[in-house]
Design a protein around this motif. Sequence first.
Motif, PDB file in Angstrom:
ATOM      1  N   THR A 153      48.396  36.175  39.357  1.00  0.00           N
ATOM      2  CA  THR A 153      47.684  37.064  40.279  1.00  0.00           C
ATOM      3  C   THR A 153      46.179  36.820  40.180  1.00  0.00           C
ATOM      4  O   THR A 153      45.594  36.934  39.109  1.00  0.00           O
ATOM      5  CB  THR A 153      47.983  38.541  39.954  1.00  0.00           C
ATOM      6  OG1 THR A 153      49.391  38.769  40.105  1.00  0.00           O
ATOM      7  CG2 THR A 153      47.217  39.471  40.880  1.00  0.00           C
ATOM      8  N   CYS A 155      42.593  37.882  40.644  1.00  0.00           N
ATOM      9  CA  CYS A 155      41.791  39.100  40.825  1.00  0.00           C
ATOM     10  C   CYS A 155      40.303  38.780  40.808  1.00  0.00           C
ATOM     11  O   CYS A 155      39.464  39.674  40.646  1.00  0.00           O
ATOM     12  CB  CYS A 155      42.133  40.134  39.750  1.00  0.00           C
ATOM     13  SG  CYS A 155      41.658  39.663  38.071  1.00  0.00           S
ATOM     14  N   ILE A 158      37.927  40.848  43.040  1.00  0.00           N
ATOM     15  CA  ILE A 158      37.958  42.311  42.948  1.00  0.00           C
ATOM     16  C   ILE A 158      36.838  42.814  42.042  1.00  0.00           C
ATOM     17  O   ILE A 158      36.655  42.331  40.928  1.00  0.00           O
ATOM     18  CB  ILE A 158      39.313  42.811  42.414  1.00  0.00           C
ATOM     19  CG1 ILE A 158      40.455  42.299  43.293  1.00  0.00           C
ATOM     20  CG2 ILE A 158      39.319  44.325  42.308  1.00  0.00           C
ATOM     21  CD1 ILE A 158      40.426  42.816  44.717  1.00  0.00           C
ATOM     22  N   ASP A 207      36.758  43.994  47.590  1.00  0.00           N
ATOM     23  CA  ASP A 207      37.424  42.692  47.614  1.00  0.00           C
ATOM     24  C   ASP A 207      36.456  41.704  48.256  1.00  0.00           C
ATOM     25  O   ASP A 207      36.209  41.759  49.463  1.00  0.00           O
ATOM     26  CB  ASP A 207      38.729  42.777  48.423  1.00  0.00           C
ATOM     27  CG  ASP A 207      39.543  41.493  48.346  1.00  0.00           C
ATOM     28  OD1 ASP A 207      39.114  40.551  47.642  1.00  0.00           O
ATOM     29  OD2 ASP A 207      40.606  41.433  48.983  1.00  0.00           O
ATOM     30  N   ALA A 237      46.400  42.938  41.838  1.00  0.00           N
ATOM     31  CA  ALA A 237      45.088  42.360  41.532  1.00  0.00           C
ATOM     32  C   ALA A 237      44.101  43.450  41.127  1.00  0.00           C
ATOM     33  O   ALA A 237      43.274  43.251  40.222  1.00  0.00           O
ATOM     34  CB  ALA A 237      44.564  41.587  42.739  1.00  0.00           C
ATOM     35  N   VAL A 238      44.166  44.608  41.775  1.00  0.00           N
ATOM     36  CA  VAL A 238      43.266  45.716  41.446  1.00  0.00           C
ATOM     37  C   VAL A 238      43.539  46.239  40.038  1.00  0.00           C
ATOM     38  O   VAL A 238      42.609  46.466  39.257  1.00  0.00           O
ATOM     39  CB  VAL A 238      43.415  46.851  42.482  1.00  0.00           C
ATOM     40  CG1 VAL A 238      42.656  48.093  42.031  1.00  0.00           C
ATOM     41  CG2 VAL A 238      42.913  46.384  43.844  1.00  0.00           C
ATOM     42  N   LYS A 240      44.951  44.605  37.549  1.00  0.00           N
ATOM     43  CA  LYS A 240      44.543  43.556  36.610  1.00  0.00           C
ATOM     44  C   LYS A 240      43.030  43.561  36.436  1.00  0.00           C
ATOM     45  O   LYS A 240      42.519  43.494  35.299  1.00  0.00           O
ATOM     46  CB  LYS A 240      45.015  42.192  37.122  1.00  0.00           C
ATOM     47  CG  LYS A 240      44.708  41.029  36.198  1.00  0.00           C
ATOM     48  CD  LYS A 240      45.307  39.730  36.752  1.00  0.00           C
ATOM     49  CE  LYS A 240      45.058  38.556  35.814  1.00  0.00           C
ATOM     50  NZ  LYS A 240      45.695  37.309  36.326  1.00  0.00           N
ATOM     51  N   ALA A 241      42.310  43.680  37.541  1.00  0.00           N
ATOM     52  CA  ALA A 241      40.852  43.682  37.471  1.00  0.00           C
ATOM     53  C   ALA A 241      40.337  44.948  36.787  1.00  0.00           C
ATOM     54  O   ALA A 241      39.362  44.899  36.032  1.00  0.00           O
ATOM     55  CB  ALA A 241      40.268  43.564  38.876  1.00  0.00           C
TER      56      ALA A 241
END
Length: 377
Positions: A153, A155, A158, A207, A237-238, A240-241
């Motif tokens: 993924t 990120c 982000i 993003d 992704a959000v 993870k970031a």
Amino acid sequence: MSEYRKAKPEEREACIEFADYVFSKAHCPHDFETLIPRVYGEGVDSASMHRIAVDERGKIRALIAVLREELEVGGKALQAGFVGTVSVHPKARGEGHMKVLMGEWLKEMRETCDIAVLGGQRQRYEYFGFTRGGSQYKYSVNRSNIRHALKKTDCGGISFCPLEDAEGGYELVYNINRQRPARVERPKEQIGSIVRNMGEKALAVLDNEKLTGYILVSGNGDTVCELGLLDAGIMEAVIKAYLAYTGRDEIEIVAPAYDKALNQRIGRFAESYCVEPSEMFQIFDFANVLEAYLSLKQKTLGLALGEFSAVLDGQPVTVYADENGVSVERTAKPGAAVLDKLQAQEFLLSEYGRFMDVQAPVGWFPLPVFWYAADSF
């Protein structure tokens, strides 16, 4: 001799000072003007939300506040009373002030509300007819989950910033909330104070520098209480970031039970999860609440076709679910189950209520009662 009444406009500051004192004395330092700005912030006329007990000198000895809100649930409007700031002076405890004030509020809400909501110790409020219920999912996500399950993924684009610093941030919160199948109505002009409620912090999700969503997190940042994205496809992704942004090894994510897609996606990579009740509730109009929340369930999680008939706290209801939706009649069929208030609320709202000997289509109950952190009181 104590007097029980609604607070007067000129008593607003006295109510705030009293609540600050009682909660600070019992717990940790409290400043309700910053803790709940939508109710106690500067310029908010909140005196009428309070019922107070005053002694012969006019000094406040106890108070209870009720915030009236409109809910939109499954396409149906519900009137709700949110109970909070329950405060009794340390030297006035045991004098019965809470019993009188709560009784007066409940009498008023029975005539004007479909449901009441509060947070607090279970048995304390069961005495007044409240039941702990509803359900929300709480997920635990750690760095190992991210490293292995979301290794592909991306990120990189982000980023996060305080919501108030993002142009259009408050409007985005307003618009996303309007799209939810279950929500508390959030006036656009109040979004700034709503997202600062109870010490929550609001972050804009960017993003590639473009505003695309927001997250509400607890004061220390370890719990994501609410997630709103224009594109649900970037949720992983959000998350993870955000974990990288906080520098934490683990975070928790809270999701409403009715949000099927969100629960499925988080569940695929979370380390663990639990299902817990959301708040305490008291139902005044069973027909309206059943129609709204079963409609929500039908539109989100799916609902078996069928019918349910009972007399709930003296209110006869028969509910039908067919291909056209959910409808409720204020009558009961012969032989319908008869439940008192506590039994009815436990059956409809709690996980253990399903073990009661009451006939209902499989999966109809418990109701997916929801509660967002930003709207708590």
